[in-house]
Design a protein around this motif. Sequence first.
Motif, PDB file in Angstrom:
ATOM      1  N   ALA A 204      -0.317  -4.288  14.018  1.00  0.00           N
ATOM      2  CA  ALA A 204      -0.989  -3.186  13.337  1.00  0.00           C
ATOM      3  C   ALA A 204      -1.371  -3.600  11.919  1.00  0.00           C
ATOM      4  O   ALA A 204      -0.834  -4.555  11.354  1.00  0.00           O
ATOM      5  CB  ALA A 204      -0.071  -1.966  13.286  1.00  0.00           C
ATOM      6  N   THR A 205      -2.300  -2.858  11.328  1.00  0.00           N
ATOM      7  CA  THR A 205      -2.549  -2.982   9.898  1.00  0.00           C
ATOM      8  C   THR A 205      -1.337  -2.420   9.168  1.00  0.00           C
ATOM      9  O   THR A 205      -0.831  -1.352   9.527  1.00  0.00           O
ATOM     10  CB  THR A 205      -3.811  -2.202   9.503  1.00  0.00           C
ATOM     11  N   ARG A 206      -0.846  -3.132   8.170  1.00  0.00           N
ATOM     12  CA  ARG A 206       0.378  -2.710   7.480  1.00  0.00           C
ATOM     13  C   ARG A 206       0.057  -2.347   6.029  1.00  0.00           C
ATOM     14  O   ARG A 206      -0.613  -3.093   5.319  1.00  0.00           O
ATOM     15  CB  ARG A 206       1.434  -3.809   7.528  1.00  0.00           C
ATOM     16  N   LYS A 207       0.578  -1.201   5.613  1.00  0.00           N
ATOM     17  CA  LYS A 207       0.485  -0.788   4.213  1.00  0.00           C
ATOM     18  C   LYS A 207       1.888  -0.440   3.726  1.00  0.00           C
ATOM     19  O   LYS A 207       2.645   0.232   4.425  1.00  0.00           O
ATOM     20  CB  LYS A 207      -0.434   0.425   4.049  1.00  0.00           C
ATOM     21  N   ILE A 208       2.224  -0.904   2.537  1.00  0.00           N
ATOM     22  CA  ILE A 208       3.539  -0.659   1.956  1.00  0.00           C
ATOM     23  C   ILE A 208       3.387   0.357   0.831  1.00  0.00           C
ATOM     24  O   ILE A 208       2.591   0.149  -0.095  1.00  0.00           O
ATOM     25  CB  ILE A 208       4.158  -1.955   1.410  1.00  0.00           C
ATOM     26  N   TYR A 209       4.146   1.454   0.914  1.00  0.00           N
ATOM     27  CA  TYR A 209       4.077   2.423  -0.181  1.00  0.00           C
ATOM     28  C   TYR A 209       5.334   2.305  -1.051  1.00  0.00           C
ATOM     29  O   TYR A 209       6.393   1.873  -0.608  1.00  0.00           O
ATOM     30  CB  TYR A 209       3.877   3.853   0.331  1.00  0.00           C
ATOM     31  N   ARG A 210       5.167   2.668  -2.317  1.00  0.00           N
ATOM     32  CA  ARG A 210       6.259   2.543  -3.281  1.00  0.00           C
ATOM     33  C   ARG A 210       7.471   3.349  -2.823  1.00  0.00           C
ATOM     34  O   ARG A 210       7.335   4.435  -2.244  1.00  0.00           O
ATOM     35  CB  ARG A 210       5.804   2.991  -4.675  1.00  0.00           C
ATOM     36  N   HIS A 211       8.630   2.816  -3.124  1.00  0.00           N
ATOM     37  CA  HIS A 211       9.865   3.375  -2.589  1.00  0.00           C
ATOM     38  C   HIS A 211      10.013   4.862  -2.901  1.00  0.00           C
ATOM     39  O   HIS A 211      10.013   5.272  -4.073  1.00  0.00           O
ATOM     40  CB  HIS A 211      11.067   2.612  -3.152  1.00  0.00           C
TER      41      HIS A 211
ATOM     42  N   HIS B  12       2.253   8.302  -3.590  1.00  0.00           N
ATOM     43  CA  HIS B  12       1.606   7.051  -3.227  1.00  0.00           C
ATOM     44  C   HIS B  12       1.311   7.015  -1.732  1.00  0.00           C
ATOM     45  O   HIS B  12       0.244   6.561  -1.304  1.00  0.00           O
ATOM     46  CB  HIS B  12       2.491   5.873  -3.628  1.00  0.00           C
ATOM     47  N   LEU B  13       2.251   7.501  -0.923  1.00  0.00           N
ATOM     48  CA  LEU B  13       2.020   7.571   0.520  1.00  0.00           C
ATOM     49  C   LEU B  13       0.828   8.464   0.835  1.00  0.00           C
ATOM     50  O   LEU B  13      -0.018   8.124   1.678  1.00  0.00           O
ATOM     51  CB  LEU B  13       3.270   8.093   1.222  1.00  0.00           C
ATOM     52  N   GLU B  14       0.720   9.587   0.155  1.00  0.00           N
ATOM     53  CA  GLU B  14      -0.403  10.494   0.399  1.00  0.00           C
ATOM     54  C   GLU B  14      -1.734   9.812   0.116  1.00  0.00           C
ATOM     55  O   GLU B  14      -2.698   9.948   0.886  1.00  0.00           O
ATOM     56  CB  GLU B  14      -0.262  11.739  -0.471  1.00  0.00           C
ATOM     57  N   SER B  15      -1.814   9.063  -0.989  1.00  0.00           N
ATOM     58  CA  SER B  15      -3.072   8.398  -1.306  1.00  0.00           C
ATOM     59  C   SER B  15      -3.417   7.367  -0.236  1.00  0.00           C
ATOM     60  O   SER B  15      -4.587   7.196   0.120  1.00  0.00           O
ATOM     61  CB  SER B  15      -2.981   7.738  -2.691  1.00  0.00           C
TER      62      SER B  15
ATOM     63  N   ALA C  44      -6.676   7.475   2.507  1.00  0.00           N
ATOM     64  CA  ALA C  44      -7.648   6.380   2.569  1.00  0.00           C
ATOM     65  C   ALA C  44      -7.609   5.620   3.895  1.00  0.00           C
ATOM     66  O   ALA C  44      -8.345   4.636   4.056  1.00  0.00           O
ATOM     67  CB  ALA C  44      -7.378   5.405   1.420  1.00  0.00           C
ATOM     68  N   THR C  45      -6.800   6.081   4.839  1.00  0.00           N
ATOM     69  CA  THR C  45      -6.600   5.338   6.087  1.00  0.00           C
ATOM     70  C   THR C  45      -7.223   6.084   7.259  1.00  0.00           C
ATOM     71  O   THR C  45      -6.786   7.192   7.591  1.00  0.00           O
ATOM     72  CB  THR C  45      -5.103   5.125   6.354  1.00  0.00           C
ATOM     73  N   PRO C  46      -8.209   5.506   7.925  1.00  0.00           N
ATOM     74  CA  PRO C  46      -8.767   6.146   9.121  1.00  0.00           C
ATOM     75  C   PRO C  46      -7.933   5.798  10.359  1.00  0.00           C
ATOM     76  O   PRO C  46      -7.059   4.934  10.331  1.00  0.00           O
ATOM     77  CB  PRO C  46     -10.157   5.512   9.227  1.00  0.00           C
ATOM     78  N   GLY C  47      -8.214   6.489  11.453  1.00  0.00           N
ATOM     79  CA  GLY C  47      -7.618   6.130  12.741  1.00  0.00           C
ATOM     80  C   GLY C  47      -6.184   6.588  12.901  1.00  0.00           C
ATOM     81  O   GLY C  47      -5.665   7.424  12.155  1.00  0.00           O
ATOM     82  N   ARG C  48      -5.520   6.007  13.918  1.00  0.00           N
ATOM     83  CA  ARG C  48      -4.144   6.388  14.215  1.00  0.00           C
ATOM     84  C   ARG C  48      -3.194   5.825  13.166  1.00  0.00           C
ATOM     85  O   ARG C  48      -3.333   4.683  12.742  1.00  0.00           O
ATOM     86  CB  ARG C  48      -3.734   5.893  15.605  1.00  0.00           C
TER      87      ARG C  48
END
Length: 368
Positions: free
Chosen positions: A144-151, A156-159, A163-167
Amino acid sequence: MSWTAWAEAELDAIRRADRWRATVAFDSRGVEGTLRGRDVIVFSSNDYLGLSQHPAVKRAAAEAAERFGAGATASRLVVGTRSVHEELERAIAAWQRTERALVFPNGFAANLSVLSVLGGPDVTVLSDELNHASIIDGCRLSKATRKIYRHGDAGHLESQLTATPGRKLVVTDSVFSMDGDVAPLEAIAALCARHDALLVVDEAHAALGPDLADLPCELLRVGTLSKMLGALGGWVAGSRSLIELLINRARPFIYTTGLSPADTAAALAALQICCSEEGAQLRAQLRRNVDMIAPSHPSPIIPVILGEDRAALEAAESLLQHGLYVPAIRPPTVPQGTARLRIALSAAHTEPMLQRLREALQSLGMQR
């Protein structure tokens, strides 16, 4: 250069960086035991409720070994499933208030299975930066495409979700294993509901909560049988469809010998205790023990961050001289510059034991 010479050079580099690790035989008697010939109190076990030493748990393991033998002898989809596996899975589903549950040989395999099956080229996995290594490796295997959000940062997760399309799949520990802090699950669940994301929560260290009841999103729960329940194994609990998909596609499940009958029966007995009045009393005792060392801290994991690796090693050795076993935790397990002592408390610790720990920390200038 030969492979042996290369390995020796790598080992030398590990030693020079104060990162050397080796197994140490600890002959356990619950929260007490013998280490290198010294009697010690252990403050590093994940046996949060002390159930690994409970007579009913040990008796269940012995009886299962006598009835079913030492091992499951094959993968669960061949002849490795015993009636006790199915009984445990029903009990976990009832405990977690889900349609179904699935048991794995360990918690690492559970996370690898969930993320490798549910991830894929058309999925984005969003992961807390301090998630457990099994989650990190599962994300890597998922394609999968991986994105890491700040702890713990829901903003940050909301942003990232916006910005993320799809599942989308969001994965987080509920209680983080090295800091003992708690994820903002209500805020994360609300974001998942708004963005149609599946939320995967690893509850391995959630001996004192948080409670995941009534979260407003699709949810898959992952946990272990080896920490709060004091046995061995991992589990996943969720909808019937997701669990059946794991049975059919999860390689760590399909191609691994099933959890041993003794471990399965021990976990079942521990879960029955955990869900009883005795379990409530053990959690209340654990809460009191945590408050004695770190009032109002949300979990039994209490970090004492010392910074440099050498400082953590010296602090652990100093505590050992006081008869207290608290190993140093160093990178890459924790971020660079945050080497620490990781104090793990249990309901089995007595007040005199905790007083010894508190006095030792104070005398060594290592108050939390």
